[in-house]
Design an enzyme around this catalytic site. Structure first.
Site, mmCIF file in Angstrom:
data_model
loop_
_atom_site.group_PDB
_atom_site.id
_atom_site.type_symbol
_atom_site.label_atom_id
_atom_site.label_comp_id
_atom_site.label_asym_id
_atom_site.label_seq_id
_atom_site.Cartn_x
_atom_site.Cartn_y
_atom_site.Cartn_z
ATOM 1 N N ASP A 92 32.619 41.470 39.821
ATOM 2 C CA ASP A 92 33.898 42.062 40.222
ATOM 3 C C ASP A 92 33.901 43.588 40.169
ATOM 4 O O ASP A 92 34.941 44.220 40.356
ATOM 5 C CB ASP A 92 35.038 41.470 39.395
ATOM 6 C CG ASP A 92 35.372 40.067 39.887
ATOM 7 O OD1 ASP A 92 35.238 39.830 41.107
ATOM 8 O OD2 ASP A 92 35.745 39.220 39.067
ATOM 9 N N ASP A 154 35.745 34.509 45.523
ATOM 10 C CA ASP A 154 36.365 35.823 45.284
ATOM 11 C C ASP A 154 35.407 36.963 45.635
ATOM 12 O O ASP A 154 35.827 38.066 45.987
ATOM 13 C CB ASP A 154 36.779 35.979 43.811
ATOM 14 C CG ASP A 154 37.305 34.698 43.195
ATOM 15 O OD1 ASP A 154 36.857 33.612 43.619
ATOM 16 O OD2 ASP A 154 38.138 34.775 42.294
HETATM 17 N N1 GLY Z 1 39.151 36.776 40.979
HETATM 18 C C1 GLY Z 1 39.842 35.919 40.094
HETATM 19 C C2 GLY Z 1 41.127 35.453 40.621
HETATM 20 O O1 GLY Z 1 41.414 35.521 41.800
HETATM 21 O O2 GLY Z 1 41.909 34.974 39.818
#
Ligand code: GLY
Length: 375
Positions: A92, A154
């Site tokens: 992330d 994600d």
């Molecule tokens: N990237 C984690 C979520 O969307 O909760």
């Protein structure tokens, strides 16, 4: 058109007023979910760390309010200590540094921000599993946790960091890795009906797909709405950065699934495929993420196809503004109510979430005419 201009201007005014107010309370910190009206703060390594400074940059771009710029810059500096935190830094970093360093570099041309983002792009590229052509999502969450072979949808939104790095340096490696991962999304995450899996588990040695994992969705074969939104926006951005039609077609397919599963007020439930006995909480953040993605998608398709995506993006943002926005209440930090963070873990089920707020602000800014992307 006139009517739309009116609500967009009104929404933007309320956004800027509220962010000016909350910025004095939140400061250079990392809010995540608002509980009883106050944003709880997360550690800087948490995946959500970019969304608050990102919002400040979106408002600064319009108002040039120096106090917002200062806070966003302080947040970026605080993230420096995460860069060397090997065990906590995960995929992330795309979210985190796109909305801090890349935003500042694009708006102000600051070299130190460019350097940070390039360093982090190298770290993200280093998570690529050559055997399975995917970017590894996380590090072990607990002792003996083996998630070496986990890739999650994600990550589609982390790829723009890599595309940007190639565009800045002319070094094709970053983009090549991003495209390999995007192709893995097409092959393994997206079903024929346009629904999307949250987690795909690969054998990290052979690269073979082992199984789908439910993750934040209801089940391995359900349809987590926020994951669907990440796919819409991420694949549209993959098309934006590569011009490869396969990403555009995939984004359209997922968008059709998303749009056709929206309830009457256009704000999705947390999963599109849940049994009747499971509470169909809304996830306003899924709507907020999908909306700017749909608006961008509308600009990429032939003009005859554009209205379906444009209208959907506008309808979602308008409904979030009218029915889920919290504008006058001095006792609520969040902008958009009723986000669902993690239903299976029963975490934050009817709360403002910082990423819902961020993407709502990005979407309204886009409708206002600010179409340059940080992504
Ligand atoms: N990237 C984690 C979520 O969307 O909760």
């Amino acid at each position: 058109m006139e009517k739309q201009r009116q609500w967009v201007d009104e929404a933007w005014r309320k956004i800027t007023e509220k962010i000016n107010r909350t910025s004095k309370k939140i400061g250079a910190n990392f809010p995540h979910a608002s509980v009883h009206g106050s944003y709880e703060l997360a550690e800087p390594h948490w995946w959500t760390a970019g969304f608050w400074p990102g919002q400040l940059w979106l408002v600064y771009r319009d108002t040039k309010d120096e106090s917002l710029k200062t806070i966003a810059e302080q947040c970026e500096e605080k993230l420096d200590k995460v860069i060397t935190d090997y065990y906590r830094l995960d995929h992330d970093m795309g979210f985190m540094w796109t909305l801090t360093s890349i935003a500042r570099y694009k708006l102000l041309g600051k070299e130190d921000s460019k350097r940070r983002a390039l360093l982090v792009a190298n770290l993200l590229m280093g998570r690529f599993n050559v055997n399975g052509h995917f970017i590894r999502a996380w590090n072990p969450w607990f002792e003996d946790d083996d998630n070496r072979g986990y890739a999650i949808i994600d990550c589609a939104m982390n790829l723009p960091l890599l595309f940007w790095a190639t565009e800045e340096t002319e070094d094709p490696r970053f983009k090549a890795v991003a495209m390999k991962h995007a192709d893995t999304i097409l092959e393994h995450f997206i079903e024929a009906d346009g629904s999307v899996h949250h987690i795909v588990h690969f054998d990290p040695e052979t690269g073979e797909r082992i199984e789908f994992v439910g993750g934040q969705g209801y089940a391995p074969n359900s349809a987590w709405s926020r994951g669907t939104a990440w796919a819409i926006y991420g694949l549209t951005l993959a098309y934006e950065h590569t011009g490869q039609d396969r990403y555009l077609q995939a984004a359209k397919k997922v968008a059709h699934f998303f749009i056709s599963n929206l309830p009457e007020d256009f704000v999705p439930h947390w999963d599109f495929r849940i049994p009747e006995e499971v509470t169909p909480y809304r996830d306003s953040s899924a709507g907020a993420i999908a909306a700017p993605g749909l608006l961008l998608l509308a600009e990429k398709v032939p003009p005859t196809e554009a209205p379906i995506y444009k209208k959907a993006g506008e309808n979602i943002l308008h409904s979030l503004y009218e029915h889920y926005g919290d504008w006058e209440n001095p006792n609520e930090d969040g902008l958009i109510l009723e986000g669902t963070s993690h239903y299976p873990e029963q975490k934050y089920l009817k709360n403002p979430l910082i990423y819902g707020d961020y993407f709502f602000v990005e979407g309204v800014a886009r409708l206002k005419g600010y179409t340059e992307l940080f992504w």
